[in-house]
Scaffold this motif. Structure first.
Motif, PDB file in Angstrom:
ATOM      1  N   MET A 185       0.805  -1.215   0.000  1.00 58.26           N
ATOM      2  CA  MET A 185       0.000   0.000   0.000  1.00 58.26           C
ATOM      3  C   MET A 185       0.846   1.277   0.000  1.00 58.26           C
ATOM      4  O   MET A 185       0.336   2.371  -0.209  1.00 58.26           O
ATOM      5  CB  MET A 185      -0.933   0.011   1.203  1.00 58.26           C
ATOM      6  CG  MET A 185      -2.087  -0.973   1.101  1.00 58.26           C
ATOM      7  SD  MET A 185      -3.230  -0.585  -0.260  1.00 58.26           S
ATOM      8  CE  MET A 185      -2.629  -1.645  -1.560  1.00 58.26           C
ATOM      9  N   SER A 186       2.149   1.155   0.222  1.00 60.21           N
ATOM     10  CA  SER A 186       3.013   2.336   0.143  1.00 60.21           C
ATOM     11  C   SER A 186       3.105   2.871  -1.280  1.00 60.21           C
ATOM     12  O   SER A 186       3.640   3.951  -1.511  1.00 60.21           O
ATOM     13  CB  SER A 186       4.422   1.996   0.643  1.00 60.21           C
ATOM     14  OG  SER A 186       5.012   0.979  -0.160  1.00 60.21           O
ATOM     15  N   ALA A 187       2.566   2.132  -2.250  1.00 68.26           N
ATOM     16  CA  ALA A 187       2.572   2.575  -3.647  1.00 68.26           C
ATOM     17  C   ALA A 187       1.488   3.604  -3.948  1.00 68.26           C
ATOM     18  O   ALA A 187       1.359   4.052  -5.094  1.00 68.26           O
ATOM     19  CB  ALA A 187       2.401   1.376  -4.585  1.00 68.26           C
ATOM     20  N   TRP A 188       0.700   4.010  -2.948  1.00 70.47           N
ATOM     21  CA  TRP A 188      -0.352   5.009  -3.153  1.00 70.47           C
ATOM     22  C   TRP A 188       0.181   6.216  -3.909  1.00 70.47           C
ATOM     23  O   TRP A 188       1.193   6.801  -3.557  1.00 70.47           O
ATOM     24  CB  TRP A 188      -0.890   5.491  -1.819  1.00 70.47           C
ATOM     25  CG  TRP A 188      -1.755   4.511  -1.102  1.00 70.47           C
ATOM     26  CD1 TRP A 188      -2.035   3.231  -1.471  1.00 70.47           C
ATOM     27  CD2 TRP A 188      -2.442   4.737   0.126  1.00 70.47           C
ATOM     28  NE1 TRP A 188      -2.853   2.635  -0.555  1.00 70.47           N
ATOM     29  CE2 TRP A 188      -3.127   3.532   0.437  1.00 70.47           C
ATOM     30  CE3 TRP A 188      -2.556   5.814   0.971  1.00 70.47           C
ATOM     31  CZ2 TRP A 188      -3.901   3.392   1.571  1.00 70.47           C
ATOM     32  CZ3 TRP A 188      -3.336   5.675   2.116  1.00 70.47           C
ATOM     33  CH2 TRP A 188      -4.002   4.486   2.406  1.00 70.47           C
ATOM     34  N   GLY A 189      -0.513   6.586  -4.954  1.00 70.95           N
ATOM     35  CA  GLY A 189      -0.201   7.823  -5.652  1.00 70.95           C
ATOM     36  C   GLY A 189       1.062   7.794  -6.486  1.00 70.95           C
ATOM     37  O   GLY A 189       1.483   8.829  -6.987  1.00 70.95           O
ATOM     38  N   SER A 190       1.673   6.609  -6.673  1.00 70.88           N
ATOM     39  CA  SER A 190       2.962   6.585  -7.375  1.00 70.88           C
ATOM     40  C   SER A 190       2.914   5.883  -8.728  1.00 70.88           C
ATOM     41  O   SER A 190       3.949   5.669  -9.340  1.00 70.88           O
ATOM     42  CB  SER A 190       4.019   5.903  -6.496  1.00 70.88           C
ATOM     43  OG  SER A 190       3.767   4.514  -6.362  1.00 70.88           O
ATOM     44  N   GLN A 222       6.280   2.773  -6.948  1.00 68.82           N
ATOM     45  CA  GLN A 222       7.269   2.741  -5.863  1.00 68.82           C
ATOM     46  C   GLN A 222       6.697   2.032  -4.650  1.00 68.82           C
ATOM     47  O   GLN A 222       5.548   2.244  -4.272  1.00 68.82           O
ATOM     48  CB  GLN A 222       7.669   4.158  -5.464  1.00 68.82           C
ATOM     49  CG  GLN A 222       8.644   4.212  -4.291  1.00 68.82           C
ATOM     50  CD  GLN A 222       8.916   5.626  -3.841  1.00 68.82           C
ATOM     51  OE1 GLN A 222       9.300   6.460  -4.645  1.00 68.82           O
ATOM     52  NE2 GLN A 222       8.704   5.901  -2.563  1.00 68.82           N
ATOM     53  N   GLU A 223       7.508   1.184  -4.038  1.00 69.09           N
ATOM     54  CA  GLU A 223       7.150   0.536  -2.785  1.00 69.09           C
ATOM     55  C   GLU A 223       8.265   0.771  -1.781  1.00 69.09           C
ATOM     56  O   GLU A 223       9.430   0.946  -2.147  1.00 69.09           O
ATOM     57  CB  GLU A 223       6.954  -0.969  -2.977  1.00 69.09           C
ATOM     58  CG  GLU A 223       5.774  -1.341  -3.850  1.00 69.09           C
ATOM     59  CD  GLU A 223       5.575  -2.852  -3.906  1.00 69.09           C
ATOM     60  OE1 GLU A 223       5.841  -3.533  -2.901  1.00 69.09           O
ATOM     61  OE2 GLU A 223       5.163  -3.348  -4.974  1.00 69.09           O
ATOM     62  N   LEU A 247      15.147   8.203   8.728  1.00 65.80           N
ATOM     63  CA  LEU A 247      13.689   8.275   8.797  1.00 65.80           C
ATOM     64  C   LEU A 247      13.081   8.776   7.501  1.00 65.80           C
ATOM     65  O   LEU A 247      11.910   8.586   7.239  1.00 65.80           O
ATOM     66  CB  LEU A 247      13.270   9.239   9.913  1.00 65.80           C
ATOM     67  CG  LEU A 247      13.251   8.711  11.340  1.00 65.80           C
ATOM     68  CD1 LEU A 247      12.849   9.828  12.273  1.00 65.80           C
ATOM     69  CD2 LEU A 247      12.308   7.545  11.482  1.00 65.80           C
ATOM     70  N   LEU A 248      13.852   9.467   6.692  1.00 66.04           N
ATOM     71  CA  LEU A 248      13.293  10.172   5.543  1.00 66.04           C
ATOM     72  C   LEU A 248      13.398   9.332   4.282  1.00 66.04           C
ATOM     73  O   LEU A 248      14.327   8.551   4.104  1.00 66.04           O
ATOM     74  CB  LEU A 248      14.007  11.515   5.378  1.00 66.04           C
ATOM     75  CG  LEU A 248      13.854  12.414   6.607  1.00 66.04           C
ATOM     76  CD1 LEU A 248      14.723  13.642   6.456  1.00 66.04           C
ATOM     77  CD2 LEU A 248      12.413  12.805   6.805  1.00 66.04           C
ATOM     78  N   HIS A 249      12.451   9.548   3.381  1.00 68.54           N
ATOM     79  CA  HIS A 249      12.246   8.600   2.309  1.00 68.54           C
ATOM     80  C   HIS A 249      12.793   9.079   0.967  1.00 68.54           C
ATOM     81  O   HIS A 249      13.007  10.250   0.735  1.00 68.54           O
ATOM     82  CB  HIS A 249      10.747   8.331   2.125  1.00 68.54           C
ATOM     83  CG  HIS A 249      10.022   8.042   3.395  1.00 68.54           C
ATOM     84  ND1 HIS A 249      10.526   7.184   4.339  1.00 68.54           N
ATOM     85  CD2 HIS A 249       8.846   8.495   3.883  1.00 68.54           C
ATOM     86  CE1 HIS A 249       9.678   7.120   5.347  1.00 68.54           C
ATOM     87  NE2 HIS A 249       8.659   7.911   5.095  1.00 68.54           N
ATOM     88  N   MET A 250      12.976   8.107   0.092  1.00 61.52           N
ATOM     89  CA  MET A 250      13.104   8.390  -1.328  1.00 61.52           C
ATOM     90  C   MET A 250      11.690   8.513  -1.857  1.00 61.52           C
ATOM     91  O   MET A 250      10.896   7.584  -1.735  1.00 61.52           O
ATOM     92  CB  MET A 250      13.826   7.235  -2.020  1.00 61.52           C
ATOM     93  CG  MET A 250      13.963   7.413  -3.521  1.00 61.52           C
ATOM     94  SD  MET A 250      14.403   5.873  -4.343  1.00 61.52           S
ATOM     95  CE  MET A 250      12.779   5.155  -4.562  1.00 61.52           C
ATOM     96  N   ARG A 251      11.340   9.656  -2.446  1.00 58.90           N
ATOM     97  CA  ARG A 251       9.955   9.874  -2.827  1.00 58.90           C
ATOM     98  C   ARG A 251       9.858  10.591  -4.166  1.00 58.90           C
ATOM     99  O   ARG A 251      10.829  11.103  -4.703  1.00 58.90           O
ATOM    100  CB  ARG A 251       9.239  10.710  -1.760  1.00 58.90           C
ATOM    101  CG  ARG A 251       8.979   9.981  -0.462  1.00 58.90           C
ATOM    102  CD  ARG A 251       8.052   8.780  -0.637  1.00 58.90           C
ATOM    103  NE  ARG A 251       6.784   9.151  -1.219  1.00 58.90           N
ATOM    104  CZ  ARG A 251       5.751   9.598  -0.523  1.00 58.90           C
ATOM    105  NH1 ARG A 251       5.825   9.748   0.770  1.00 58.90           N
ATOM    106  NH2 ARG A 251       4.621   9.899  -1.129  1.00 58.90           N
ATOM    107  N   TYR A 252       8.613  10.641  -4.661  1.00 55.63           N
ATOM    108  CA  TYR A 252       8.253  11.445  -5.825  1.00 55.63           C
ATOM    109  C   TYR A 252       9.156  11.174  -7.035  1.00 55.63           C
ATOM    110  O   TYR A 252       9.720  12.078  -7.617  1.00 55.63           O
ATOM    111  CB  TYR A 252       8.285  12.937  -5.467  1.00 55.63           C
ATOM    112  CG  TYR A 252       7.328  13.311  -4.378  1.00 55.63           C
ATOM    113  CD1 TYR A 252       5.962  13.274  -4.588  1.00 55.63           C
ATOM    114  CD2 TYR A 252       7.787  13.684  -3.120  1.00 55.63           C
ATOM    115  CE1 TYR A 252       5.069  13.606  -3.585  1.00 55.63           C
ATOM    116  CE2 TYR A 252       6.905  14.018  -2.100  1.00 55.63           C
ATOM    117  CZ  TYR A 252       5.552  13.980  -2.337  1.00 55.63           C
ATOM    118  OH  TYR A 252       4.680  14.304  -1.341  1.00 55.63           O
TER     119      TYR A 252
END
Length: 702
Positions: free
Chosen positions: A624-629, A640-641, A670-675
């Protein structure tokens, strides 16, 4: 030239008063930390010389063991006080791999103290210019006091920050004990991949790690009699709420203690004790778009009860245990509302709205006001039940998770810094990439420096189909702006007031869809260089807006009683219609318009044939971490997961029906690879990665 602490110095435009730990310029006076003053004096003694970091650590912190991170932070604080720019320094210059150099001119000032009588009374000799400066400043202060209305909370203006941790580790979630003598917080060291609970004694000023399990212990909080600790324990496959006797934890004998509730894997909740036998906590709920449900649990019977219609992203319990303050989604889904629930009557009052989703709260000890922090804006705000706000402090630092000591007005909170880079991967299918380094084709295309030095934070990069044009977000000096970039230049785009939540280029690359945190949808035209507001029904809540492949419709996720649905907004007539109603969280569309792809809570990715409506499950068990990706092309899909181990950009090939990992980035902070974003030719992938994240626990005092 030795700098006597009984003398003033003039360094550049600043008059320096070492004995008072004060600097002054043109009537503007600032107090600085003693260690900043010691560093400034040592640099002044060696004016013009490049001094190594080791020498500074040895001389300024003589006899005290500190890390290089302490020196970096002290230099940053000193630069901020001197109003110096690290990129164009006029005071302290960084010499790469060599050290620091004071480049401003230094001259002796006048004596601060000439003689001392038997009664230890000091006499001072001031120059005429100094007297005029003081007279001018005093006049301005008196006029200001006369013109401005009295501030009833002026005694609560906090401006003194005292760090109690100073390392390259990540320290979060501070909480005072009920006695006011101890503090606990969670710490992730550089060498460990998990968080442990650390106990800090305010009297002896010593730190002691009291857990060391192969998972994360977070959000710990003391029971009313200080005998127990409640905390979340999370690993890659479980999350639970646990309670331990503090005495056992201190001796390291208790293990994990007693599990009292199961929690969701993505839980980032809050815990507090309503009384000695009852816990309040929040747990993330997938069916509410990731918002947290508020629960109470009786530890004697382990009876768990929901607070009806309470979905706070965070909450805080007042000192008298009679009120629960919550930050919940307002009518605008990207703004938070501060509400207060009466424990006795269950009545709910709104204390204000329009707060950032990154805000955190704590009650003042008077049970009448709430302290609110805003991460990106660096603000500390006091607010009461009449929605009267007072700005207590604002700086370029990141503040979060405040906690009040019940025995005094001292506040503990997180103070963090970070670096954000945007990376570009060229020819992603040339090989399967496994780490983020230059050897695997990565190039930094946008770069910033620590937030507490310059407040630059670049993220959310997106390519346009137009050659050489892209867009990215940057938080510069506490202000979010959208920037347009081409091969020759970059410029900020005027989108009006309010922060931006997300944006996306149209299929033809000539328009930019922008969504702001207040729910506004904007449309930027690159052809006319204008921005207009998109109208849609006021009662509609919009999540994850994106372009349909025809460039004439916008598809978004809408929450309903039965779960999330995908809807379509027609830009020409402002009408909306259901696209998919089967727990669809987010969607993507093939460029040719023949197929839509939907991520659902089943979980999995479904393909919808838009000619006949046929739906097919093509990828099972998508996290579910793939929301919006989701990103779709005619030949495949990207998403992305992430897990506790790291982050992956994955690809499904429509021809081979195979799933592959294009990029894997370990989670080290704590911070993510995103967007992540992919250009239309599928030759470049970009993503932003926050690195060098550090946070310390600091005391905030008057």
């Amino acid at each position: 030239m030795t700098k006597d602490k009984n003398l003033t110095l003039k360094i550049g435009e600043w008059h320096v008063f070492p004995r008072q730990n004060r600097i002054e310029k043109m009537g503007q006076s600032k107090s600085i930390e003693p260690q900043c003053m010691a560093l400034l004096l040592y640099l002044a003694e060696q004016q013009g010389k490049v001094i190594s970091r080791n020498e500074l650590l040895g001389k300024v912190w003589r006899g005290t063991f500190v890390s290089e991170n302490t020196l970096t932070k002290t230099v940053a604080m000193l630069r901020q006080a001197l109003e110096d720019d690290s990129k164009r320094p006029t005071y302290i210059a960084t010499r790469l791999k060599k050290g620091y150099q004071l480049v401003a001119t230094v001259s002796d000032g006048i004596p601060c103290e000439i003689t001392t009588s038997d009664k230890d009374q000091s006499k001072y000799n001031f120059s005429k210019r100094r007297w005029l400066s003081i007279l001018f400043t005093a006049t301005i202060v008196v006029i200001g006091m006369w013109l401005l209305p009295p501030n009833k909370n002026s005694a609560n203006v906090y401006n003194k920050f005292i760090p109690i941790t100073s390392s390259s580790a990540i320290e979060v979630n501070p909480k005072f004990s009920q006695s006011g003598k101890h503090l606990i917080y969670s710490k992730q060291s550089v060498s460990a991949s998990h968080f442990d609970i650390v106990w800090y004694d305010l009297v002896s000023k010593t730190h002691q790690k009291i857990t060391d399990f192969p998972g994360d212990e977070l959000a710990a909080v003391w029971s009313p009699d200080d005998s127990q600790l409640a905390y979340f324990y999370k690993t890659s496959n479980q999350c639970g709420l646990y309670v331990n006797r503090f005495a056992d934890m201190q001796l390291g004998k208790s293990g994990l203690g007693k599990k009292v509730a199961d929690c969701g894997q993505n839980n980032e909740g809050t815990i507090d004790w309503l009384n000695q036998h009852t816990l309040l906590f929040t747990d993330r709920n997938v069916n509410t778009m990731g918002e947290h449900k508020l629960y109470s649990i009786d530890l004697r019977s382990q009876y768990r009860r929901e607070f009806v219609n309470m979905y706070p992203l965070s909450f805080a319990l007042s000192k008298d245990k009679q009120q629960i303050a919550t930050l919940v989604r307002s009518a605008n889904p990207f703004e938070l509302e501060l509400t207060v629930l009466s424990v006795k009557s269950n009545e709910i009052d709104s204390w204000g709205t329009g707060f950032s989703p990154h805000s955190q709260i704590a009650w003042f000890n008077d049970n009448e006001r709430i302290l609110l922090t805003d991460v990106y804006q660096g603000k500390l705000i006091s607010i009461d039940k009449h929605s009267e706000k007072e700005l207590l402090h604002q700086s370029n630092n990141i503040f979060s998770h405040p906690a009040f000591n019940l025995k005094d007005d001292r506040v503990a909170l997180e103070q963090a810094s970070l670096i954000s880079n945007t990376y570009q991967i060229s020819n992603p299918f040339s090989e399967i990439l496994r780490q983020t380094d230059d050897a695997h084709g990565l190039a930094v295309i946008s770069e910033s420096i620590p937030l507490n030095e310059s407040n630059y934070f670049d993220y959310m990069h997106a390519y346009s189909n137009q050659e050489g044009i892209s867009a990215f977000m940057s938080n510069r000096n506490g202000e979010h702006k959208l920037w347009l970039s081409n091969t020759d230049s970059e410029r900020a785009l005027d989108t009006g007031k309010g922060e931006i939540q997300t944006f996306q280029w149209s299929p033809n690359g000539k328009q930019l869809l922008i969504m702001k945190v207040n729910g506004e949808l904007l449309l930027y035209s690159a052809m006319s260089d204008t921005t207009s507001k998109i109208k849609y029904p006021e009662s509609t809540s919009i999540h994850y807006p994106m372009w349909d492949s025809d460039g004439e419709h916008i598809v978004f996720t809408r929450m309903t009683i039965s779960g999330p649905e995908n809807w379509s907004l027609n830009l020409s007539d402002e009408s909306i219609s259901v696209l998919s109603s089967t727990n669809a969280i987010s969607s993507a569309f093939s460029p040719d318009g023949n197929f839509a792809y939907s991520l659902r809570t089943t979980p999995g990715i479904w393909q919808i044939d838009r000619t006949n409506g046929r739906e097919t499950l093509i990828v099972k068990n998508v996290d579910m971490s793939a929301w919006g990706s989701l990103v779709a092309f005619n030949d495949g899909i990207y998403w992305q997961e992430h897990s506790s181990e790291g982050y992956e950009i994955r690809h499904f090939s429509l021809s081979t029906k195979q799933v592959s990992s294009i990029l894997s980035v370990p989670q080290t902070t704590l911070l993510h690879m995103r967007y992540f974003h992919i250009d239309s030719a599928q030759k470049n992938i970009s993503f932003y990665r926050m690195t060098n994240y550090q946070s310390d626990i600091v005391f905030l005092e008057h």
